[in-house]
Design a protein around this motif. Structure first.
Motif: not given
Ligand code: HEM
Ligand code: CU
Lengths: 509, 188
Positions: A19-29, A95-96, A101-105, A177-181
């Motif tokens: 379970a991801v801790d959302k209070s960190t503001g890091l949910e996107e990665i 790498s996020g 960079k966010a890992i979303t989409g 990966v290429l997109k993020m980089m």
């Protein structure tokens, strides 16, 4: 809330661990990586148990069909939806945080879906009777259907599953990966520890993604042609070239071999990034970044063509010159390993080590990887491969390479776990896991190599002749220790405790 | 010589692998243990002092790799064959592999004479591994269907006895039953 977070939360037992801790503001990665990591462990539990079933079917003389079903599921599930997916999850999270960079989409969603759906479909096909082993052994699927050993439907279902799994590894993950980089906006609040592409910690990720994409494309073409023919979109006659065993096998191994090397590049890169964080003097520096990068480049350049060692015993259909080439390139990867051995040990010697279970798991996994590398170059030598090809030596090598890399990722995950979930792990349990997995994996590796040395065949439902059952019993014994080590690891994740310190601080510490 | 003969067998491969792994493992264990428990501070060694060690280590690895491979050349079946077949008549053994049995032209072979094994597969991938009566694999061959040339190996048997043949390429649900036997008799 991300779909990924929702899926994790609603998964029984495992959901609690990730379970991801959302209070960190890091949910996107964190969200998609957490889901990938969680899914990979579900596969590990199922397929690990199947690993124990294999020797058991032999010891208790169960039907050989059970052995081959288990063998196919065990090999396929542990290589793809477990090991590759674990790497994908931890690697993307890393790498996020490195490039901000966010890992979303849709790309991460597609990667996750295509891996897990594909593996599930392949599992259905195997249960329908398609027992072709993890490497397919083309044209075995078609021949088996012609002989009536399994149905043509199971072949179609199986190829569909394999196709989806390959799409994840060759297209969706590398593209992500290429997109993020190279694309998208860098966001300061997502940066955990910034890295540039010149650093070994990032270079490996990039080289690996490029390797998967480039060496996989021919297989995508061959695979697409075959799948289209199986679905009768194009006539079989148009797909005949792709169904040629030699064409299929060479494109398959061009990718399969480089898949393993790409995974090695990726995990080596994660090790080069993680080790500096645990240096006693706080210098956070490798002995030499140049040397570390050189090791990655040597591995890359030598590995692309070293897969020719799979076909040495096919002589003269594979000409001697190609076999010599494969032999030499394989030992060239050994030079890369020699460089990495020096870099790692010199770094620790120079700066001291703050030992923690995570980094120790990484280092032991790496030592196991070196054992595997030694066994791999030995069996790539032409003279030796004539006696080892197709024996348990090769299964030992395959299992050890996958297991050692997974062990390194599990160590890296140990490091990232607090940032991912906002919870802390128990070091005593962490060390217990490290000790048990070291004994289990090293023991299993050495026993399987010894079995091969003694002529015990791989993928073979009868271990009774020539005293091979000795090795079978030992594989079961070490396998039980290995299985127990995973239980300890999961237990640790289950009882992890909330961290009281503000997460933002911890993540950037 | 006899030692090299042993090195280039399956068990030789095992010990060579251990020769590479065990010293490394001990060294790594010692370095990690020492620098994380005993003497955790940085070591007062200048980078320039590492360079010679690095050079020696890489040179050692390189030389070992080259020697291990050069010494193996005469154990490569096709190389060994070119040395032994001078003028001597070859025994020819042709076989076809088909799930899950072999069709072998000649199962009785004289010791001491070079034998050329030439094989094809008529359905899927198969292997053809010849086991010494003591359980060692002498050589294995890989056949794929549809090749223009047969897969081939030349081998000279020394000891009379029964030699098991097994398929070592997974070929489906009765793969483990794909076996045969060759008999090697004393030359007369
Ligand atoms: C839990 C204890 C385990 C046991 C008892 C076990 C047992 C085995 C055995 C007996 C084989 C050889 C089958 C053969 O070639 O005849 C094998 C193959 C393999 N194992 Fe495991 N294993 C275990 C865990 C693992 C783990 C954790 C991984 C990966 C992380 C793994 C990955 C593999 C792979 C990739 C193969 C090769 C499959 C093939 O070549 O067809 N195993 N395992
Ligand atoms: Cu066969």
């Amino acid at each position: 809330m991300s779909i990924a977070t929702t899926i994790v939360k609603s998964t029984p037992v495992f959901g609690k661990m990730f379970a991801v801790d959302k209070s960190t503001g890091l949910e996107e990665i964190n969200a998609w990586p957490a889901l990938m990591i969680m899914s990979s462990f579900v596969w590990l539990v199922v397929a690990g148990l199947l690993g124990l079933v294999m020797p058991a079917t032999q010891i208790f003389d169960l039907s050989s069909d059970h052995f081959y079903t288990t063998l196919t599921l065990h090999g396929a599930a542990l290589t793809f939806p477990f090991s590759f997916q674990l790497m994908m999850g931890v690697g993307l999270h890393r790498s996020g945080g490195c490039v901000g960079k966010a890992i979303t989409g849709w790309l991460p969603a597609l990667a996750w879906l295509s891996m897990n759906l594909g593996a599930a479909i392949l599992t259905v096909a195997v249960l329908m009777g398609l027992k072709v082993s993890v490497v397919v052994m083309f044209p075995l699927p078609l021949v088996g259907a012609q002989m009536g050993v399994w149905s043509m439907e199971s072949v179609i279902v199986g190829f569909t599953g394999i196709y989806l799994v390959l799409a994840c590894m060759i297209l969706w993950y590398p593209l992500l990966v290429l997109k993020m980089m190279f694309f998208g906006k860098k966001r300061a609040e997502l940066i955990l520890s910034e890295r540039s592409l010149n650093e070994p910690g990032m270079l490996g990720m990039l080289l690996a993604a490029a390797t998967l994409l480039l060496t996989g494309l021919p297989l995508v073409v061959v695979g697409t042609t075959l799948v289209l023919a199986l679905y009768k979109v194009i006539p079989m006659s148009l797909a005949a070239w792709a169904a040629d065993p030699v064409v299929f096998q060479y494109t398959f191994y061009l990718f399969a071999h480089n898949l393993m090397e790409a995974m090695a590049l990726m995990v080596a890169s994660a090790m080069y990034a993680t080790l500096p964080l645990y240096l006693a003097d706080g210098s956070r520096k490798l002995y030499s970044e140049k040397l570390a990068n050189l090791a990655l480049w040597v591995l890359l350049v030598t590995s692309v063509t070293s897969g020719l060692h799979h076909f040495i015993t096919f002589y003269p259909n594979q000409p001697a010159a190609l076999s010599y080439w494969g032999n030499i390139m394989s030992w060239g990867t050994g030079m890369g390993a020699a460089i990495s051995i020096f870099t790692i040990l010199a770094t620790i010697w120079q700066h001291g080590l703050k030992a923690e279970p995570g980094i120790i798991a990484v280092l032991v996994g790496w030592a196991l990887y070196i054992l595997d590398g030694a066994s791999a170059i030995v069996t790539s030598n032409i003279a030796w491969t004539y006696q080892l090809h197709g024996t348990m030596w090769q299964s030992g090598h395959f299992m050890t390479v996958v297991l050692s890399m997974s062990m390194m990722w599990m160590g890296v995950l140990y490091h990232h776990y607090p940032v991912l979930t906002g919870r802390k792990l128990d070091p005593a349990l962490g060390y217990l896991y490290v000790k048990m997995i070291s004994v289990g994996s090293l023991g299993a590796a050495i026993v399987m190599l010894a079995g091969g040395a003694a002529g015990m065949p791989r993928r073979f439902a009868d271990w009774h002749p020539e005293g091979w059952m000795l090795y079978g019993n030992l594989i079961l014994a070490f396998g039980l220790i290995l299985g127990a080590s995973f239980a300890v690891y999961f237990y640790n994740l289950m009882k992890s405790r909330e961290i009281s310190a503000p997460m933002g601080e911890l993540a950037r510490a | 010589m006899a030692m090299l003969d042993y090195v280039y067998t399956g068990w030789g491969a095992f010990w060579v692998t251990m020769f590479m792994f065990v010293p490394f493992a001990l060294m790594a264990y010692w370095v990690i243990r020492r620098k994380s428990l005993v003497d955790t501070g940085p070591t007062q060694l200048q980078p320039s002092e590492f360079a010679p060690i690095e050079g020696v280590w890489m040179t050692f690895a390189f030389i070992f790799f080259v020697v291990a491979n050069l010494a193996s050349l005469k154990y490569i079946p096709w190389a060994a064959a070119s040395g032994t077949t001078n003028g001597e008549p070859e025994i020819q053994v042709d076989f076809t592999a088909k799930s899950w049995a072999y069709d072998i032209s000649n199962r009785q072979i004289e010791a001491g004479k070079p034998v050329r094994f030439s094989g094809r597969s008529s359905d899927t991938q198969h292997g053809f591994a010849v086991y010494h009566p003591d359980g060692r694999v002498l050589f294995t061959m890989l056949m794929m269907p549809g090749t223009t040339k047969p897969t081939s190996v030349v081998y000279t048997f020394k000891d009379p006895g029964k030699y098991a043949v097994r398929c070592l390429e997974y070929c489906g649900v009765a793969h483990h039953r794909m076996q045969d036997e060759l008999t090697v008799v004393k030359a007369n």
